[in-house]
Design a protein around this motif. Sequence first.
Motif, short mmCIF file in Angstrom:
data_model
loop_
_atom_site.label_atom_id
_atom_site.label_comp_id
_atom_site.label_asym_id
_atom_site.label_seq_id
_atom_site.Cartn_x
_atom_site.Cartn_y
_atom_site.Cartn_z
N ALA A 134 -14.53 10.29 3.95
CA ALA A 134 -13.67 9.51 4.85
C ALA A 134 -12.40 10.30 5.19
O ALA A 134 -11.91 11.07 4.38
CB ALA A 134 -13.29 8.18 4.19
N ASP A 135 -11.90 10.10 6.40
CA ASP A 135 -10.61 10.70 6.77
C ASP A 135 -9.52 10.15 5.84
O ASP A 135 -9.64 9.03 5.33
CB ASP A 135 -10.25 10.35 8.22
CG ASP A 135 -11.06 11.17 9.22
OD1 ASP A 135 -11.57 12.24 8.82
OD2 ASP A 135 -11.18 10.74 10.37
N GLU A 136 -8.46 10.94 5.68
CA GLU A 136 -7.36 10.51 4.82
C GLU A 136 -6.04 10.52 5.58
O GLU A 136 -5.85 11.30 6.50
CB GLU A 136 -7.26 11.44 3.60
CG GLU A 136 -8.46 11.33 2.66
CD GLU A 136 -8.28 12.20 1.42
OE1 GLU A 136 -7.81 11.69 0.40
OE2 GLU A 136 -8.61 13.40 1.49
N ASP A 137 -5.15 9.65 5.15
CA ASP A 137 -3.83 9.51 5.77
C ASP A 137 -2.90 10.58 5.20
O ASP A 137 -2.04 10.31 4.36
CB ASP A 137 -3.31 8.10 5.48
CG ASP A 137 -1.89 7.87 5.98
OD1 ASP A 137 -1.41 8.66 6.81
OD2 ASP A 137 -1.26 6.89 5.52
N GLU A 138 -3.07 11.82 5.68
CA GLU A 138 -2.35 12.95 5.09
C GLU A 138 -0.83 12.77 5.14
O GLU A 138 -0.14 12.96 4.14
CB GLU A 138 -2.75 14.27 5.78
CG GLU A 138 -2.09 15.48 5.15
CD GLU A 138 -2.66 16.80 5.63
OE1 GLU A 138 -2.06 17.83 5.27
OE2 GLU A 138 -3.66 16.81 6.38
N SER A 139 -0.31 12.39 6.31
CA SER A 139 1.15 12.26 6.43
C SER A 139 1.65 11.12 5.54
O SER A 139 2.71 11.23 4.91
CB SER A 139 1.56 12.02 7.88
OG SER A 139 1.00 10.82 8.37
N SER A 178 0.85 -1.19 0.00
CA SER A 178 0.00 0.00 0.00
C SER A 178 0.89 1.24 0.00
O SER A 178 1.87 1.31 0.74
CB SER A 178 -0.91 -0.01 1.24
OG SER A 178 -1.81 1.07 1.20
N TRP A 179 0.54 2.22 -0.80
CA TRP A 179 1.33 3.46 -0.86
C TRP A 179 1.10 4.31 0.39
O TRP A 179 1.98 5.05 0.82
CB TRP A 179 0.98 4.24 -2.12
CG TRP A 179 1.27 3.48 -3.37
CD1 TRP A 179 0.36 2.89 -4.22
CD2 TRP A 179 2.56 3.16 -3.92
NE1 TRP A 179 1.01 2.24 -5.25
CE2 TRP A 179 2.35 2.40 -5.09
CE3 TRP A 179 3.86 3.46 -3.52
CZ2 TRP A 179 3.41 1.93 -5.87
CZ3 TRP A 179 4.92 3.00 -4.30
CH2 TRP A 179 4.69 2.23 -5.47
N PHE A 180 -0.11 4.23 0.95
CA PHE A 180 -0.46 4.95 2.18
C PHE A 180 -1.68 4.26 2.77
O PHE A 180 -2.28 3.41 2.12
CB PHE A 180 -0.74 6.45 1.89
CG PHE A 180 -1.69 6.70 0.74
CD1 PHE A 180 -3.08 6.69 0.92
CD2 PHE A 180 -1.19 6.95 -0.54
CE1 PHE A 180 -3.94 6.91 -0.14
CE2 PHE A 180 -2.06 7.18 -1.62
CZ PHE A 180 -3.43 7.16 -1.41
N ASP A 181 -2.04 4.62 3.99
CA ASP A 181 -3.19 3.96 4.62
C ASP A 181 -4.50 4.49 4.01
O ASP A 181 -4.57 5.65 3.58
CB ASP A 181 -3.19 4.23 6.14
CG ASP A 181 -4.07 3.25 6.90
OD1 ASP A 181 -4.61 2.29 6.29
OD2 ASP A 181 -4.23 3.44 8.13
N ILE A 182 -5.51 3.65 3.96
CA ILE A 182 -6.84 4.05 3.50
C ILE A 182 -7.83 3.72 4.61
O ILE A 182 -7.93 2.57 5.05
CB ILE A 182 -7.24 3.34 2.19
CG1 ILE A 182 -6.27 3.73 1.06
CG2 ILE A 182 -8.67 3.70 1.80
CD1 ILE A 182 -6.62 3.14 -0.29
N TYR A 183 -8.53 4.75 5.08
CA TYR A 183 -9.48 4.56 6.19
C TYR A 183 -10.87 4.19 5.71
O TYR A 183 -11.62 3.51 6.41
CB TYR A 183 -9.55 5.83 7.04
CG TYR A 183 -8.21 6.29 7.59
CD1 TYR A 183 -7.35 5.38 8.22
CD2 TYR A 183 -7.80 7.61 7.46
CE1 TYR A 183 -6.12 5.79 8.71
CE2 TYR A 183 -6.56 8.02 7.95
CZ TYR A 183 -5.72 7.12 8.58
OH TYR A 183 -4.50 7.53 9.05
N GLY A 184 -11.24 4.66 4.53
CA GLY A 184 -12.57 4.36 4.01
C GLY A 184 -12.67 4.81 2.57
O GLY A 184 -11.81 5.54 2.07
#
Length: 231
Positions: free
Chosen positions: A82-87, A71-77
């Motif tokens: 949905a919130d996003e994995d900004e960092s 995964s390139w970054f986390d996915i919450y929804g």
Amino acid sequence: MCGNNMSAPLPAIVPAARKATAAVIFLHGLGDTGHGWAEAFAGIRIPHVKYICPHAPTMPVSLNMRMSMPSWFDIYGLSPDADEDESGIKRASENIKALIDQEVKNGIPSHRILLGGFSQGGALSLYTALTTQQKLAGVVALSCWLPLRKSFPQASANSANKDMHVLQCHGDADPLVPFVFGSETAEKMKSLINPANITFKSYRGLPHSACPEEMVDIKKFIEKQLPPISD
């Protein structure tokens, strides 16, 4: 595959048939690797173009009950609010910019590098192109969305890619990243860069995947944005 979560194996590469004067860096989707896309590009290769398909690091993904996967970054929804994995998105984007810099060091100028991706990889390619100081040849964004879209246009105020060409492709039967996400992303992109340079193509009956017709469209786009240059 790799012990350290942040490290990933070397990219899958389809070398140019002759001297590489252009490159495509293409990012796979969640849970995938670069190998399948390298095979796909081998099928539509252009002699002077090198194709680089990196592999995402393995990490726990919230969307999939914290199971570890590429995964390139986390996915919450997957909902629009949905919130996003900004960092995580910003960190991944910096890694892609470093990959572009590496190709520049290898002798391919950034304006001869086209960025692309599928799904999560397409999302990252759009975000990276809009926030980098590296002038790119364009972006191929498949079945995806624009992450951190509320941070634009501020984030792209100083982008070097206001006039880049973008090919966005989306299946109208996509159950994972709904077609409307793609069409709304295209509209948002038109407010950030030259709207005349954005092409949005839909594919009837196509789910969350690619199809031969789409690959032909991608090849034509690459040929147009990365024409051969005489030595």
